[in-house]
Every structure is written in C-alpha cells, then in structure tokens.
Design a protein around this motif. Structure first.
Motif, PDB file in Angstrom:
ATOM      1  N   GLU A  33       0.861  -1.189   0.000  1.00  0.00           N
ATOM      2  CA  GLU A  33       0.000   0.000   0.000  1.00  0.00           C
ATOM      3  C   GLU A  33       0.895   1.236   0.000  1.00  0.00           C
ATOM      4  OE1 GLU A  33      -3.874   0.518   2.398  1.00  0.00           O
ATOM      5  OE2 GLU A  33      -2.348   1.633   3.541  1.00  0.00           O
TER       6      GLU A  33
ATOM      7  N   MET B   4      -2.276   0.826  -4.632  1.00  0.00           N
ATOM      8  CA  MET B   4      -1.874  -0.548  -4.365  1.00  0.00           C
ATOM      9  C   MET B   4      -0.865  -1.007  -5.412  1.00  0.00           C
ATOM     10  SD  MET B   4      -3.508  -0.934  -1.632  1.00  0.00           S
ATOM     11  CE  MET B   4      -2.986  -2.616  -1.289  1.00  0.00           C
TER      12      MET B   4
ATOM     13  N   ARG C  50       1.210  -5.527   2.503  1.00  0.00           N
ATOM     14  CA  ARG C  50      -0.144  -5.938   2.884  1.00  0.00           C
ATOM     15  C   ARG C  50      -0.449  -7.407   2.632  1.00  0.00           C
ATOM     16  NH1 ARG C  50      -0.777  -2.463   6.612  1.00  0.00           N
ATOM     17  NH2 ARG C  50      -1.325  -0.321   5.996  1.00  0.00           N
TER      18      ARG C  50
END
Length: 244
Positions: free
Chosen positions: A153, A166, A239
C-alpha cells in the motif's frame, strides 16, 4: 575475491567449501574481519585450524566440519564460493531467502544462475593452469536484494495522490517487476530495481511521471518521490502475498 567484496573489519566472512582455510585466514589477517569456514573434509578443517593459529588469527576465525547446504549462514555479511556449478545454483534459493539484504557474495568461475551478477571481473591466474587446464578466471559479485514480493500500500503526498495506491510486485532471481492498480486501471512500474536495501522505480500516474527512491526495511519502504517541480516523502506497507 576479498578486494572485490570490499572486506571491512566489521564483516563476518563465510567461505563455503573452505578447504585449507586460506581465504578466511587472509580476511582476518589483512582486513581484521571475522570469518567462518565450512568444509566437509575433516582433515582440511584440522589443517585450517593449524593455519589460523600459525597466522595469529585463531581468535577471529572458526572452521566447521559440515555440509554447506545445511550450515546456518544467516550471520554472514560476506559469502565466498569456489564450488562446482551444480552446487552454486543449488545455493541460490537459500541465499535469496536467508541472507540479510546487502550481504555480498563472490563466486569464483561459476555464476549463481539464473541470478545476474552486479559485477564481473576477469583475469589470468597462471598457477591455476596446472589444476584446470586454463589460466582464465572470472569472479562474479552479487548483493543480496531486499525481499519485496507481494502487495504494498503506497502513500504519497496529497499533491500527487488523494489516497493510497496498491502495488503488486513480483521478484525472481533473474527479474523484478510490478504494477499499480487503481479500480480498473493498471500501470506498470518503470525500471524497478532493488539492490541491497535500496529500491527505485518510476510510475506514470494521472499524466504525471513520478520517480521514487528509497529503502526497504522488512514490511516497510520509505523514501523520496519527485515529479516535475514537486518532491516529498513516500511510504509503502506490505499488505500480504500476491493474489493467485
């Protein structure tokens, strides 16, 4: 090999397949580094220990009788290799997974395929001709890259992006690549490169080409982004794994 690796006093030099120990002993004597030699043949380990005492560096080096494929190498800041090709290539996954980012590796004569070297050095070594039939010698130098594969992220200054973006990054020994996804839009990262803990890439976003430079520390990246007359900090948080 030691000069190419730029050995320093704070280094821990591992020689995998250390033979009579001369490389580790020289690293300790000439550069004040600490060293570990790993050798399967016990008589060579004994010879190396005798040599270390004779050269006055027994307190800075140790020699281990064992299998180089099973020895814990995570302490190393430098790794030296003079092994047959089939052994060198078997070690590549271990090096990439276990060694710390920034660890330097020098391999004698055989590259760590398919991993491309950061530097190569070729020379004639006349005394080698009696052993291998050729005096031609090539050294391959590598720097272990930070592990960046996965979903990240990315947070930018508000002047460049309203919210997080992203990133999806793939990383193999022979290549690293990535893309940015936003809704149905996908843009590939340009000239993505990872060397040690350093990372850089470019991204075209909303008609603006942005250049990123930064460092990787575990699950975080931080650095500076530049776009025309704008510059500011950027961060990225890992992430998770890539979607299947």
């Amino acid at each position: 090999m030691l000069k190419l690796a730029d050995i320093r006093a704070e280094d821990v030099v591992y020689d995998l397949g250390s033979g009579d120990g001369r490389l580790v002993i020289t690293a300790a004597k000439r550069f004040r580094a600490r060293g570990v030699g790993v050798e399967l043949q016990s008589e060579l380990v004994d010879l190396a220990r005798i040599g270390a005492k004779h050269e006055g560096v027994a307190d800075r080096v140790k020699f281990v009788q064992g299998d180089l494929f099973e020895t814990d190498i995570r302490e190393a800041s430098v790794v030296m290799l003079y092994l047959l090709p089939r052994f060198v290539t078997r070690l590549v996954p271990r090096f990439r997974a276990e060694l710390r980012p920034g660890t330097r590796i020098v391999s004698h004569d055989y590259p760590l395929a398919p991993w491309p070297p950061d530097k190569e050095l070729a020379m004639d070594v006349p005394e080698k001709e009696m052993i291998s039939g050729t005096s031609w010698t090539r050294l391959y130098y590598y720097v272990v890259p930070a592990r960046v594969q996965g979903v990240w992220e990315l947070t930018l200054p508000k002047a460049l992006a309203d919210g997080p973006l992203m990133l999806q990054i793939t990383q193999e020994p022979h290549a690293v690549g990535g893309s940015m996804r936003e809704g149905n839009t996908e843009q590939y990262l340009r000239d993505l490169a990872v060397r040690g803990e350093q990372v850089r890439f470019g991204l075209l976003y909303k008609g603006r080409l942005m250049a990123f430079e930064g460092t990787v520390a575990g699950d975080a990246m931080t650095g500076e982004v530049r776009a025309r007359d704008l510059r500011g900090p950027w961060t990225a948080r890992h992430r998770g794994a890539l979607p299947h």
